[in-house]
Design a protein around this motif. Structure first.
Motif, PDB file in Angstrom:
ATOM      1  N   HIS A 213       0.838  -1.227   0.000  1.00 32.87           N
ATOM      2  CA  HIS A 213       0.000   0.000   0.000  1.00 32.87           C
ATOM      3  C   HIS A 213       0.859   1.258   0.000  1.00 32.87           C
ATOM      4  N   ARG A 214       1.914   1.254  -0.841  1.00 31.82           N
ATOM      5  CA  ARG A 214       2.820   2.417  -0.908  1.00 31.82           C
ATOM      6  C   ARG A 214       2.837   3.004  -2.321  1.00 31.82           C
ATOM      7  N   GLU A 215       1.769   2.749  -3.116  1.00 30.65           N
ATOM      8  CA  GLU A 215       1.771   3.296  -4.484  1.00 30.65           C
ATOM      9  C   GLU A 215       1.945   4.813  -4.466  1.00 30.65           C
ATOM     10  N   GLY A 216       1.507   5.453  -3.375  1.00 32.11           N
ATOM     11  CA  GLY A 216       1.549   6.918  -3.308  1.00 32.11           C
ATOM     12  C   GLY A 216       2.933   7.507  -3.496  1.00 32.11           C
ATOM     13  N   ILE A 217       3.997   6.729  -3.179  1.00 30.51           N
ATOM     14  CA  ILE A 217       5.343   7.352  -3.237  1.00 30.51           C
ATOM     15  C   ILE A 217       5.822   7.552  -4.672  1.00 30.51           C
ATOM     16  N   ILE A 218       5.232   6.777  -5.624  1.00 32.33           N
ATOM     17  CA  ILE A 218       5.722   6.846  -7.022  1.00 32.33           C
ATOM     18  C   ILE A 218       5.751   8.303  -7.511  1.00 32.33           C
ATOM     19  N   SER A 219       4.656   9.026  -7.269  1.00 31.99           N
ATOM     20  CA  SER A 219       4.569  10.407  -7.798  1.00 31.99           C
ATOM     21  C   SER A 219       5.446  11.362  -6.993  1.00 31.99           C
ATOM     22  N   LYS A 220       5.938  10.907  -5.818  1.00 35.69           N
ATOM     23  CA  LYS A 220       6.723  11.811  -4.958  1.00 35.69           C
ATOM     24  C   LYS A 220       8.229  11.588  -5.113  1.00 35.69           C
ATOM     25  N   LEU A 221       8.616  10.504  -5.813  1.00 36.81           N
ATOM     26  CA  LEU A 221      10.064  10.255  -5.992  1.00 36.81           C
ATOM     27  C   LEU A 221      10.633  11.359  -6.892  1.00 36.81           C
ATOM     28  N   PRO A 222      11.813  11.912  -6.534  1.00 40.12           N
ATOM     29  CA  PRO A 222      12.385  12.976  -7.368  1.00 40.12           C
ATOM     30  C   PRO A 222      12.585  12.489  -8.809  1.00 40.12           C
ATOM     31  N   HIS A 223      12.398  13.363  -9.778  1.00 42.76           N
ATOM     32  CA  HIS A 223      12.603  12.981 -11.181  1.00 42.76           C
ATOM     33  C   HIS A 223      14.082  12.772 -11.430  1.00 42.76           C
ATOM     34  N   LYS A 224      14.391  11.951 -12.407  1.00 44.52           N
ATOM     35  CA  LYS A 224      15.801  11.618 -12.655  1.00 44.52           C
ATOM     36  C   LYS A 224      16.592  12.848 -13.094  1.00 44.52           C
ATOM     37  N   GLU A 225      15.902  13.871 -13.625  1.00 44.21           N
ATOM     38  CA  GLU A 225      16.612  15.097 -14.029  1.00 44.21           C
ATOM     39  C   GLU A 225      17.263  15.744 -12.812  1.00 44.21           C
ATOM     40  N   ARG A 226      16.609  15.604 -11.682  1.00 44.29           N
ATOM     41  CA  ARG A 226      17.112  16.220 -10.443  1.00 44.29           C
ATOM     42  C   ARG A 226      18.418  15.543 -10.033  1.00 44.29           C
ATOM     43  N   LEU A 227      18.410  14.203 -10.102  1.00 45.89           N
ATOM     44  CA  LEU A 227      19.603  13.420  -9.749  1.00 45.89           C
ATOM     45  C   LEU A 227      20.758  13.785 -10.684  1.00 45.89           C
ATOM     46  N   SER A 228      20.456  13.829 -11.984  1.00 49.36           N
ATOM     47  CA  SER A 228      21.555  14.073 -12.932  1.00 49.36           C
ATOM     48  C   SER A 228      22.074  15.511 -12.813  1.00 49.36           C
ATOM     49  N   ALA A 229      21.201  16.437 -12.379  1.00 47.62           N
ATOM     50  CA  ALA A 229      21.658  17.826 -12.206  1.00 47.62           C
ATOM     51  C   ALA A 229      22.694  17.904 -11.078  1.00 47.62           C
ATOM     52  N   ILE A 230      22.468  17.148 -10.001  1.00 46.97           N
ATOM     53  CA  ILE A 230      23.430  17.163  -8.877  1.00 46.97           C
ATOM     54  C   ILE A 230      24.746  16.538  -9.324  1.00 46.97           C
ATOM     55  N   CYS A 231      24.643  15.462 -10.115  1.00 49.10           N
ATOM     56  CA  CYS A 231      25.866  14.793 -10.598  1.00 49.10           C
ATOM     57  C   CYS A 231      26.629  15.699 -11.564  1.00 49.10           C
ATOM     58  N   GLN A 232      25.912  16.475 -12.343  1.00 54.48           N
ATOM     59  CA  GLN A 232      26.527  17.438 -13.268  1.00 54.48           C
ATOM     60  C   GLN A 232      27.282  18.492 -12.465  1.00 54.48           C
ATOM     61  N   LEU A 233      26.628  18.948 -11.381  1.00 58.66           N
ATOM     62  CA  LEU A 233      27.240  19.966 -10.511  1.00 58.66           C
ATOM     63  C   LEU A 233      28.525  19.412  -9.880  1.00 58.66           C
ATOM     64  N   HIS A 234      28.489  18.148  -9.492  1.00 61.34           N
ATOM     65  CA  HIS A 234      29.692  17.508  -8.921  1.00 61.34           C
ATOM     66  C   HIS A 234      30.833  17.558  -9.933  1.00 61.34           C
ATOM     67  N   LEU A 235      30.532  17.236 -11.189  1.00 60.42           N
ATOM     68  CA  LEU A 235      31.588  17.236 -12.223  1.00 60.42           C
ATOM     69  C   LEU A 235      32.126  18.656 -12.437  1.00 60.42           C
ATOM     70  N   GLU A 236      31.244  19.645 -12.387  1.00 61.23           N
ATOM     71  CA  GLU A 236      31.675  21.041 -12.545  1.00 61.23           C
ATOM     72  C   GLU A 236      32.602  21.438 -11.399  1.00 61.23           C
ATOM     73  N   LYS A 237      32.219  21.064 -10.165  1.00 55.15           N
ATOM     74  CA  LYS A 237      33.029  21.445  -8.995  1.00 55.15           C
ATOM     75  C   LYS A 237      34.369  20.726  -9.014  1.00 55.15           C
ATOM     76  N   LEU A 238      34.347  19.488  -9.507  1.00 53.73           N
ATOM     77  CA  LEU A 238      35.598  18.723  -9.622  1.00 53.73           C
ATOM     78  C   LEU A 238      36.535  19.438 -10.598  1.00 53.73           C
ATOM     79  N   ASN A 239      35.931  19.975 -11.661  1.00 49.68           N
ATOM     80  CA  ASN A 239      36.720  20.703 -12.654  1.00 49.68           C
ATOM     81  C   ASN A 239      37.369  21.939 -12.044  1.00 49.68           C
TER      82      ASN A 239
END
Ligand SMILES: O=C(C1CCS(=O)(=O)CC1)N1CC[C@](c2ccc(OCc3ccccc3)cc2)(S(=O)(=O)c2ccc(F)cc2)C1
Length: 268
Positions: A213-239
């Protein structure tokens, strides 16, 4: 006697038979959950008992005064340790080792840091916004000397969003597996194979959520764009870090970290 109202046996329920059979679904769920359990680095209960152990002000100060390159080197080592567990998680996921080696690397290069952020949310206390770091829970301030507080606060925000969802280990296991086996990653050679795995994971995950009975979380999980934006920022800071401390990354950072995040200087 009355015909039984309906055949409630598991195998007859409305699974898209084309994607996965009931038995395969059960086996896949066990595989994902076990792969996570065996490679989660810190057990959730151990992180939990420590979550109100925060660094004292003097301890915070000492981190605060560490030189930027020293703090980077410590974090990069922790990242590398954590990613070794994530590589092990991938290797235990059924289907991952059947992919061609190129695609295994492509998925890990694109997904390792994303999975680390998902795992980090297990070590985040969203009541006082602290995260587990070197034995205790640390506030955002502690990481100031890294010189990338925008990246660290984006990580904190992400962990906060996941923290309030209070994801179970099973949910984190599936979310991690589906993030890793993303058929949309660029440069995949056998996209179809990853797509099939991803679809099976989707059906199994939905099945778990329905059962709990946890179907409700599907719509609340962050979109993958959000995850990749943080990873992009990590690469920029590493640079930026590499510009400020030329050579340190090459001399002091572990090979795995360099392989994943530092692109070969084009010798053209
Ligand atoms: O969470 C884990 C572990 C793995 C999952 S677990 O078992 O549940 C708990 C332990 N982490 C292991 C590594 C950690 C980490 C995570 C992301 C990260 O981003 C890339 C980066 C690299 C260099 C400088 C800045 C940012 C760096 C380190 S950490 O060092 O503890 C760390 C943590 C917070 C922070 F604000 C900065 C560093 C998080």
């Amino acid at each position: 006697a009355m015909e039984p109202y309906c055949n409630l046996s598991f195998s007859s329920c409305l699974l898209p038979e084309s994607v996965i059979s009931a038995t395969e679904l059960e086996l896949l769920t066990q595989n994902v959950v076990l792969a996570h359990q065996e490679t989660c680095q810190f057990r959730q209960e151990n992180l939990h008992v420590l979550r109100w152990e925060t660094f004292s002000t003097p301890e915070m100060q000492s981190f605060h005064h560490k030189p930027m390159d020293q703090m980077w080197e410590r974090c990069v080592c922790h990242v590398t340790d954590a990613i070794q567990y994530i590589v092990e998680f991938a290797k235990r996921l059924s289907g991952f080792m059947d992919l061609n080696p190129n695609d295994q690397i492509v998925l890990l290069k694109a997904g390792a840091m994303e999975l680390l952020l998902l795992r980090m949310s297990r070590a985040f206390n969203c009541y006082n916004s602290t995260v587990y770091f070197e034995g205790k829970y640390a506030q955002l301030e502690l990481f100031h000397s890294l010189g990338c507080i925008d990246l660290i606060s984006a990580m904190f925000d992400f962990c906060h969003i996941l923290g309030v969802l209070n994801l179970s280990e099973h949910e984190i296991a599936f979310y991690s597996a589906m993030t890793l086996l993303d058929p949309c990653r660029p440069w995949l050679q056998d996209k179809q194979k990853v797509e099939t795995l991803h679809r099976k994971l989707q059906v199994a995950f939905r099945h778990l959520l329905r059962r709990t009975h946890r179907e409700g979380i599907i719509s609340k999980l962050p979109h993958k764009e959000r995850l990749s934006a943080i990873c992009q920022l990590h690469l920029e800071k590493l640079n930026v870090f590499q510009q400020m401390y030329p050579g340190i990354a090459w001399e002091r950072f572990p090979p795995l970290y360099k392989e994943l995040f530092i692109s070969e200087p084009d010798n053209s």
